[in-house]
Design an enzyme around this catalytic site. Structure first.
Site, short mmCIF file in Angstrom:
data_model
loop_
_atom_site.label_atom_id
_atom_site.label_comp_id
_atom_site.label_asym_id
_atom_site.label_seq_id
_atom_site.Cartn_x
_atom_site.Cartn_y
_atom_site.Cartn_z
N ASP A 1 -24.04 -19.56 17.87
CA ASP A 1 -23.06 -20.61 18.13
C ASP A 1 -23.71 -21.75 18.93
OD1 ASP A 1 -20.34 -21.04 17.33
OD2 ASP A 1 -19.82 -21.10 19.46
N ASP B 1 -25.14 -17.12 12.32
CA ASP B 1 -25.79 -18.18 13.10
C ASP B 1 -25.55 -17.93 14.58
OD1 ASP B 1 -22.93 -19.13 12.03
OD2 ASP B 1 -23.20 -19.81 14.08
#
Ligand SMILES: [Zn+2]
Length: 271
Positions: free
Chosen positions: A213, A211
């Site tokens: 951040d 992902d």
């Protein structure tokens, strides 16, 4: 503590989130250490004619959160089996827009932002190990070669900041880390790397971006569901990379990790 005349394993993989098994038909053993129990039983396999130990960092079923992992027991247990080189796949958040979910990064630096974790074996005496380059140079080369051989795109280098967790970063923290020039965020890379170094064991992190951040994407924030979903989608690719890398790890160690403790007076005998 288990000590064996013939090493039970010379190589090891410490599997992270979503990576709970290396090979299905492996022998399972339990190992006790002076520091308590490792995260789980260790499995032993033979891969390419070499004995390989596997330990799921969080335990099977992800029972142990990052801040509760007994890192000292984990590394000690592997060393006591004869392990001298470790590959450490891990899930990371990205601090760089160009490193999107699914990207594999072979970091070359780390920054410790954890607190309260036991991060040394040397509670007595003067044992200060060199940690300027926290990852094994030859292990990193092996991962990058394996990536090229398997057609996996891998980014060479990057700084991984290790946060205490278990919560994810605030946007401000995330922006601060990115502004510092760091690439990745993770919760387990420290003290795992330094404890391996303290035992003169080679340690190489293989990071899978799950992902962006919090501070990197203005509209998104990290969710656990998203992290586990991306990891599940990429586990097979990562497993293939790890297996290929094992095959390329040096048969004889000529790196600096092997001689880290040379000339130092240790307060105990290494397992
Ligand atoms: Zn090394």
């Amino acid at each position: 503590m288990t000590t064996t005349a013939t090493p039970a394993a010379e190589l090891a993989v410490i599997g992270g989130s979503g990576f709970y098994e290396l090979l299905a038909d492996a022998e399972r053993i339990t190992v006790d250490t002076p520091y308590g129990e490792p995260s789980d039983a260790i499995t032993l396999s033979e891969i390419g004619g070499r004995r390989v130990a596997f330990l799921p960092r969080h335990g099977r079923g992800h029972a142990v959160p990052p801040h509760r992992i007994n890192y000292r027991a984990n590394l000690w247990a592997l060393r006591s089996l004869g392990v001298r080189q470790i590959l450490a796949p891990c899930a990371v958040g990205s601090l760089r827009p160009e490193l999107g979910p699914g990207t594999v990064v072979v970091p070359d630096q780390l920054v410790d932002r954890t607190s309260g974790r036991a991060q040394t074996y040397y509670e007595r005496g003067a044992v200060h190990v060199s940690f300027a380059d926290p990852y094994c140079a030859h292990g990193r080369e092996a991962v990058l070669e394996a990536a090229a051989a398997t057609g996996t795109e891998a980014t060479d280098g990057g700084t991984m900041v290790v946060i205490q967790g278990p919560r994810f970063s605030t946007r401000a923290e995330s922006q601060w880390y990115a502004a510092a020039g760091w690439s990745l965020v993770n919760m387990t890379g420290h003290p795992e790397a330094v404890l391996a170094r303290e035992l003169a064991v080679c340690y190489t992190a293989v990071a899978l971006v799950t992902d962006h951040d919090a501070g990197i994407d203005a509209h998104q924030s990290v969710s656990q569901e998203e992290v586990f979903k991306v990891f599940a989608q990429n586990t097979e690719r990562l497993r293939a990379l790890v297996l290929e890398t094992l095959d390329r790890l040096p048969k004889e160690r000529t790196c600096g990790c092997a001689v880290t403790l040379a000339g130092l007076e240790l307060p105990f005998e290494l397992p």
